[in-house]
Scaffold this active site. Structure first.
Site, PDB file in Angstrom:
ATOM      1  N   SER A 175       0.885  -1.220  -0.023  1.00  0.00           N
ATOM      2  CA  SER A 175      -0.036   0.151  -0.036  1.00  0.00           C
ATOM      3  C   SER A 175       0.992   1.328   0.052  1.00  0.00           C
ATOM      4  O   SER A 175       0.410   2.492  -0.435  1.00  0.00           O
ATOM      5  CB  SER A 175      -0.922   0.037   1.240  1.00  0.00           C
ATOM      6  N   HIS A 203      -5.241  -2.867  -3.197  1.00  0.00           N
ATOM      7  CA  HIS A 203      -4.927  -1.855  -4.205  1.00  0.00           C
ATOM      8  C   HIS A 203      -4.924  -2.595  -5.715  1.00  0.00           C
ATOM      9  O   HIS A 203      -4.682  -1.894  -6.619  1.00  0.00           O
ATOM     10  CB  HIS A 203      -3.735  -1.094  -4.024  1.00  0.00           C
ATOM     11  N   LYS A 235     -12.056   1.348  -2.707  1.00  0.00           N
ATOM     12  CA  LYS A 235     -10.815   1.856  -3.419  1.00  0.00           C
ATOM     13  C   LYS A 235     -11.158   1.821  -4.702  1.00  0.00           C
ATOM     14  O   LYS A 235     -11.956   2.934  -5.295  1.00  0.00           O
ATOM     15  CB  LYS A 235      -9.527   1.166  -3.099  1.00  0.00           C
TER      16      LYS A 235
HETATM   17  C1  LIG Z   1      -6.911   0.471   2.766  1.00  0.00           C
HETATM   18  C2  LIG Z   1      -6.456  -1.326   2.966  1.00  0.00           C
HETATM   19  C3  LIG Z   1      -6.890  -1.847   3.684  1.00  0.00           C
HETATM   20  C4  LIG Z   1      -8.244  -1.458   4.492  1.00  0.00           C
HETATM   21  O1  LIG Z   1      -9.259  -1.521   3.721  1.00  0.00           O
HETATM   22  P1  LIG Z   1     -10.766  -0.591   4.040  1.00  0.00           P
HETATM   23  O2  LIG Z   1     -11.795  -1.188   3.419  1.00  0.00           O
HETATM   24  O3  LIG Z   1      -9.963   0.803   3.935  1.00  0.00           O
HETATM   25  O4  LIG Z   1     -10.801  -0.761   5.741  1.00  0.00           O
HETATM   26  C5  LIG Z   1      -6.608  -3.352   4.308  1.00  0.00           C
HETATM   27  N1  LIG Z   1      -5.454  -3.449   3.286  1.00  0.00           N
HETATM   28  C6  LIG Z   1      -4.625  -2.812   2.532  1.00  0.00           C
HETATM   29  C7  LIG Z   1      -3.445  -3.290   1.963  1.00  0.00           C
HETATM   30  C8  LIG Z   1      -5.028  -1.432   2.272  1.00  0.00           C
HETATM   31  O5  LIG Z   1      -4.479  -0.700   1.502  1.00  0.00           O
END
Ligand SMILES: *Cc1c(COP(=O)(O)O)cnc(C)c1O
Length: 386
Positions: A175, A203, A235
């Protein structure tokens, strides 16, 4: 109890975080703290968060199903749109079944303790997302962290640490670095050492692979057998939520035991209506993904000489996440401020989110950006002190 001293320490170390208040919807051109900015901050990689078709789907979903689920999934809060979305997501990523969670954070802290507990062993990449780190703490299993992407060290750890149940945990796309985990090699290790592999594709889902089916699909893999996928829906999918996908048996086990799926009110069914529409848009968005890839190449080509001149690093990443590593916390903040003064928002990421000495701007590209906007960012960075 007062925290003033700790807060002062954070401030002096350049680590105090501040939320900026957005006064316009998520997008590329935004109003932030009352001023117009060009944003490289969001994970809305396909520009779907404000898509009028999804806004309509949410409004229609709310008219049909109301705004709340009223209960947890087991106690009356599991509605037809939830069920349809789970089936759609499973088919989309090539799994037998999927299970919804309200957020990716909740998915991870539910999935991991369900698959490994006391006496079991977890192997985790050192750069995994905070939610996976917390999940390991909650699981109460023995745990080993391996240097980022280091299959040799991981193999040694697998050979040396037996256990009833074992689990390799990895971000699929990291991330804060944007690089991909070596998923085929990890799966091969998992198979050879009789271990589960959980890939967090927050992602990659919607961005990578044919029709945006995710990082696994990009490698020709699917969440079956000992491979479990976690995907998030806030996302690239532009809405909110998350899911686990895998074989029917392991998903049934998660449904029965993952506490963050059981002991919480189900997400509003109207969100599932929105997400059903979103998965259709994601699937059909090859043109947006091609545009995003072109922007990534353009940014990297423009930024490489700037970074070389300033002593910054632009590590390899061919995803929408482009880390520009500046190093110190204060220098990184200064560059972020200099960008903001030019009307550009790219967030500074500091420890503990990234390792000490590796503070960075996390530049996040979206298919909603245009080429001229990417050029504006490169020019502003070239002008920014130091
Ligand atoms: C954003 C993210 C999460 C958490 O997801 P949310 O739906 O925002 O709680 C989990 N793992 C990774 C790698 C992330 O980037």
């Amino acid at each position: 109890m007062n925290h003033q001293r700790e807060l002062t320490e954070l401030t002096e170390a350049g680590l105090l975080r501040r939320r900026r208040v957005a006064g316009s919807p998520c997008g590329v051109e935004m109003i932030v703290d009352g001023r117009p900015v060009l944003s490289f901050a969001s994970n809305d990689y396909l520009g779907l968060a404000t898509d009028p078709r999804l806004v309509d789907a949410l409004a229609e979903g709310a008219r049909a199903w109301g705004v709340g689920a009223g209960a947890s999934h087991f106690l009356g809060g599991h509605f037809e749109p939830h069920q349809q979305l789970e089936e759609r997501l499973a088919a989309f990523v090539g799994a037998e079944r999927a299970l919804l969670f309200s957020t990716g954070y909740m998915a991870n802290i539910g999935i991991v303790p369900a698959l490994a507990g006391r006496g079991d062993v977890i192997f985790a990449d050192k750069l995994n997302h905070a939610s996976l780190i917390d999940a390991v703490r909650l699981a109460n299993a023995f745990s080993h962290r391996y240097p980022h992407g280091d299959l040799g060290v991981l193999e040694g750890q697998l050979a040396a640490n037996r256990g009833k149940r074992r689990l390799i945990l990895t971000d699929a796309v990291f991330s804060m670095d944007g690089d991909l985990a070596p998923l085929p090699e990890l799966l091969e290790l998992a198979e050879r050492h009789d271990t589960w592999l959980v890939a967090d594709d927050a992602h990659g889902f919607g961005v990578l692979g044919p029709q945006g089916r995710g990082s696994l699909a990009r490698f020709g893999l699917a969440p079956t057998g000992r491979l479990l996928m976690m995907g998030t829906l806030g996302k690239a999918a532009g809405v909110a939520g998350a899911f686990a996908a895998g074989d029917a048996e392991v998903i049934e086990w998660l449904e029965q035991t993952a506490r963050t799926a059981i002991f919480t009110t189900a997400a509003p069914p109207a969100l599932s209506c929105t997400l059903l529409a979103s998965v259709d848009l994601v699937e059909a968005a090859d043109d947006r993904r091609a545009h995003l890839r072109a922007l990534i190449a353009r940014l990297r080509a423009g930024l490489a000489p700037v970074a070389a001149r300033k002593g910054w690093r632009l590590p390899p990443s061919d995803t929408a996440i482009q880390p520009l590593i500046i190093g110190g916390n204060r220098e990184t903040l200064a560059v972020a401020e200099a960008l903001l003064a030019r009307g550009i928002w790219a967030p500074a990421i500091r420890p503990p989110t990234v390792p000490e000495g590796a503070a960075r701007l996390r530049i996040s590209l979206s298919a909603a950006h245009g080429e001229a906007q990417v050029d504006r960012l490169v020019d502003a960075l070239a002008e920014a002190a130091p």
